[in-house]
Write a protein that holds these residues in place. Sequence first.
Motif, PDB file in Angstrom:
ATOM      1  N   GLY A  62       0.790  -1.224   0.000  1.00 33.19           N
ATOM      2  CA  GLY A  62       0.000   0.000   0.000  1.00 33.19           C
ATOM      3  C   GLY A  62       0.820   1.269   0.000  1.00 33.19           C
ATOM      4  O   GLY A  62       0.305   2.336   0.384  1.00 33.19           O
ATOM      5  N   PHE A  63       2.093   1.192  -0.429  1.00 32.13           N
ATOM      6  CA  PHE A  63       2.864   2.426  -0.600  1.00 32.13           C
ATOM      7  C   PHE A  63       2.072   3.343  -1.531  1.00 32.13           C
ATOM      8  O   PHE A  63       1.500   2.884  -2.524  1.00 32.13           O
ATOM      9  N   PRO A  64       1.988   4.658  -1.231  1.00 30.75           N
ATOM     10  CA  PRO A  64       1.137   5.546  -2.036  1.00 30.75           C
ATOM     11  C   PRO A  64       1.379   5.405  -3.538  1.00 30.75           C
ATOM     12  O   PRO A  64       2.511   5.517  -4.013  1.00 30.75           O
ATOM     13  N   GLY A  65       0.302   5.114  -4.258  1.00 24.20           N
ATOM     14  CA  GLY A  65       0.379   4.915  -5.697  1.00 24.20           C
ATOM     15  C   GLY A  65       0.544   3.465  -6.106  1.00 24.20           C
ATOM     16  O   GLY A  65       0.401   3.131  -7.286  1.00 24.20           O
ATOM     17  N   GLU A  66       0.850   2.578  -5.147  1.00 23.59           N
ATOM     18  CA  GLU A  66       1.041   1.166  -5.461  1.00 23.59           C
ATOM     19  C   GLU A  66      -0.310   0.503  -5.754  1.00 23.59           C
ATOM     20  O   GLU A  66      -1.253   0.624  -4.983  1.00 23.59           O
ATOM     21  N   THR A  67      -0.387  -0.194  -6.868  1.00 17.63           N
ATOM     22  CA  THR A  67      -1.610  -0.875  -7.269  1.00 17.63           C
ATOM     23  C   THR A  67      -1.566  -2.346  -6.873  1.00 17.63           C
ATOM     24  O   THR A  67      -0.519  -2.858  -6.435  1.00 17.63           O
ATOM     25  N   ARG A  68      -2.686  -3.024  -7.030  1.00 22.45           N
ATOM     26  CA  ARG A  68      -2.743  -4.463  -6.790  1.00 22.45           C
ATOM     27  C   ARG A  68      -1.717  -5.185  -7.679  1.00 22.45           C
ATOM     28  O   ARG A  68      -1.037  -6.115  -7.231  1.00 22.45           O
ATOM     29  N   GLU A  69      -1.609  -4.747  -8.924  1.00 23.23           N
ATOM     30  CA  GLU A  69      -0.665  -5.370  -9.860  1.00 23.23           C
ATOM     31  C   GLU A  69       0.776  -5.122  -9.431  1.00 23.23           C
ATOM     32  O   GLU A  69       1.646  -6.001  -9.564  1.00 23.23           O
ATOM     33  N   ASP A  70       1.041  -3.931  -8.905  1.00 26.05           N
ATOM     34  CA  ASP A  70       2.385  -3.624  -8.395  1.00 26.05           C
ATOM     35  C   ASP A  70       2.750  -4.562  -7.256  1.00 26.05           C
ATOM     36  O   ASP A  70       3.867  -5.103  -7.212  1.00 26.05           O
ATOM     37  N   PHE A  71       1.824  -4.749  -6.313  1.00 26.32           N
ATOM     38  CA  PHE A  71       2.111  -5.605  -5.159  1.00 26.32           C
ATOM     39  C   PHE A  71       2.249  -7.061  -5.572  1.00 26.32           C
ATOM     40  O   PHE A  71       3.018  -7.804  -4.956  1.00 26.32           O
ATOM     41  N   SER A  85       5.216  12.991   4.035  1.00 28.13           N
ATOM     42  CA  SER A  85       4.268  13.884   4.706  1.00 28.13           C
ATOM     43  C   SER A  85       4.475  15.351   4.325  1.00 28.13           C
ATOM     44  O   SER A  85       3.540  16.144   4.374  1.00 28.13           O
ATOM     45  N   GLY A  86       5.674  15.694   3.937  1.00 32.24           N
ATOM     46  CA  GLY A  86       5.949  17.062   3.512  1.00 32.24           C
ATOM     47  C   GLY A  86       5.813  17.278   2.025  1.00 32.24           C
ATOM     48  O   GLY A  86       5.990  18.400   1.538  1.00 32.24           O
ATOM     49  N   HIS A  87       5.529  16.205   1.289  1.00 38.88           N
ATOM     50  CA  HIS A  87       5.426  16.285  -0.179  1.00 38.88           C
ATOM     51  C   HIS A  87       4.260  15.413  -0.649  1.00 38.88           C
ATOM     52  O   HIS A  87       4.419  14.529  -1.501  1.00 38.88           O
ATOM     53  N   LEU A  88       3.109  15.652  -0.089  1.00 38.89           N
ATOM     54  CA  LEU A  88       1.944  14.787  -0.312  1.00 38.89           C
ATOM     55  C   LEU A  88       1.580  14.645  -1.787  1.00 38.89           C
ATOM     56  O   LEU A  88       1.310  13.531  -2.266  1.00 38.89           O
ATOM     57  N   LYS A  89       1.562  15.753  -2.522  1.00 40.44           N
ATOM     58  CA  LYS A  89       1.132  15.706  -3.915  1.00 40.44           C
ATOM     59  C   LYS A  89       2.047  14.843  -4.780  1.00 40.44           C
ATOM     60  O   LYS A  89       1.596  14.226  -5.751  1.00 40.44           O
ATOM     61  N   ASP A  90       3.334  14.800  -4.428  1.00 43.09           N
ATOM     62  CA  ASP A  90       4.281  13.984  -5.194  1.00 43.09           C
ATOM     63  C   ASP A  90       3.985  12.494  -5.067  1.00 43.09           C
ATOM     64  O   ASP A  90       4.477  11.697  -5.863  1.00 43.09           O
ATOM     65  N   TYR A 103      -0.561   9.508  10.037  1.00 43.19           N
ATOM     66  CA  TYR A 103      -1.814  10.051   9.513  1.00 43.19           C
ATOM     67  C   TYR A 103      -2.617   8.939   8.830  1.00 43.19           C
ATOM     68  O   TYR A 103      -2.035   8.015   8.241  1.00 43.19           O
ATOM     69  N   LYS A 104      -3.913   9.056   8.880  1.00 42.30           N
ATOM     70  CA  LYS A 104      -4.748   8.340   7.932  1.00 42.30           C
ATOM     71  C   LYS A 104      -4.783   9.197   6.669  1.00 42.30           C
ATOM     72  O   LYS A 104      -4.698  10.422   6.741  1.00 42.30           O
ATOM     73  N   PHE A 105      -4.888   8.556   5.499  1.00 40.05           N
ATOM     74  CA  PHE A 105      -4.790   9.355   4.276  1.00 40.05           C
ATOM     75  C   PHE A 105      -5.638   8.757   3.155  1.00 40.05           C
ATOM     76  O   PHE A 105      -6.023   7.587   3.196  1.00 40.05           O
ATOM     77  N   LYS A 106      -5.874   9.582   2.141  1.00 41.64           N
ATOM     78  CA  LYS A 106      -6.519   9.144   0.909  1.00 41.64           C
ATOM     79  C   LYS A 106      -5.626   9.541  -0.258  1.00 41.64           C
ATOM     80  O   LYS A 106      -4.961  10.590  -0.211  1.00 41.64           O
ATOM     81  N   ALA A 107      -5.588   8.690  -1.281  1.00 33.57           N
ATOM     82  CA  ALA A 107      -4.743   8.950  -2.442  1.00 33.57           C
ATOM     83  C   ALA A 107      -5.570   8.862  -3.721  1.00 33.57           C
ATOM     84  O   ALA A 107      -6.605   8.181  -3.765  1.00 33.57           O
ATOM     85  N   SER A 108      -5.101   9.538  -4.746  1.00 31.84           N
ATOM     86  CA  SER A 108      -5.834   9.581  -6.009  1.00 31.84           C
ATOM     87  C   SER A 108      -5.601   8.342  -6.864  1.00 31.84           C
ATOM     88  O   SER A 108      -6.320   8.107  -7.835  1.00 31.84           O
TER      89      SER A 108
END
Length: 299
Positions: free
Chosen positions: A175-184, A215-220, A236-241
């Motif tokens: 679940g690293f930000p941006g990681e998909t099921r296929e990535d994992f 945490s200091g570069h969320l959009k990246d 933090y709890k978070f949501k990603a695009s």
Amino acid sequence: IDFNSLPAPDFSDFGLDLYFFPERILPINVSSLCYWKKCVFCAEIPAIGHNIMGEEKFMEIIDNYRNKFNTHFVEVQSTCPSPNQMIRYMELMDSEKIEDMFFALLSRFENLYAQKDIAKLFYRGGVRYVMWGLESGNQKILERMQKGINLKMVSKILSNFHQAGIKNMTYVIVGFPGETREDFQKTVNFLEINKERIDGVIITPFNLFKNSYISGHLKDFFITSVKENPDNLATYKFKASRGLSQEESKNMITELRDRIEKGIIKISRENQNPIDQFYLDKISGHDALHHVLFYLACK
């Protein structure tokens, strides 16, 4: 911290024989924080210097553990001692012919460890159990994490340490930000390919630590919003695009565990509990688990 000016740890006030364990296991901290300090998910503060314990002080403490506390099992609890540092310690252990002291340690995968002679030296020096920070078996994700390792090197190191007689435990993040099921799935594939060199796997969902680079570069990292996590105030709890959500990450672990239990997939040599431990939320009994596995690795 000036490790060399500190007195040797003193456990005289503890009832060491009261612990529910067949052997005494004592900790040693040989460095402050991690020497790498580039992983974007890490909560350690880069501005704090990396100090290490000298060889003379290390040997003084080991001698103290052996003779004063009758202890022969030591867990190196530093976040990540450098390869050169550990090599110097193990060279001393080997040259002094100390054969009744055994070590467990946390480590990064580094090029130096890809040399077969290093794994053999570590075994002669007493290392029996290494907890490796793999984090991912997907090269693209590793590069986004800034782990600074490549998977070909990882496979070689796992093979060398396994052949030397040292147990390999690997940590993996899902679940690293941006990681998909296929990535994992590529991580799962990597573990499958290397299962005969891996003695256990600990898989945890990604945690967004407040002090981390992310945490200091969320959009990246595709993170659109964060909020306080009452279950862990350091994160933090978070949501990603894009990529797996935090809930989906937990579900991925559950699915993988089910496949392992049904015999559909094998990701390590010891494919049964408690070796394969999946912590879905809070890591409870973490040290106890490693102490058991470390002890078994020495038998």
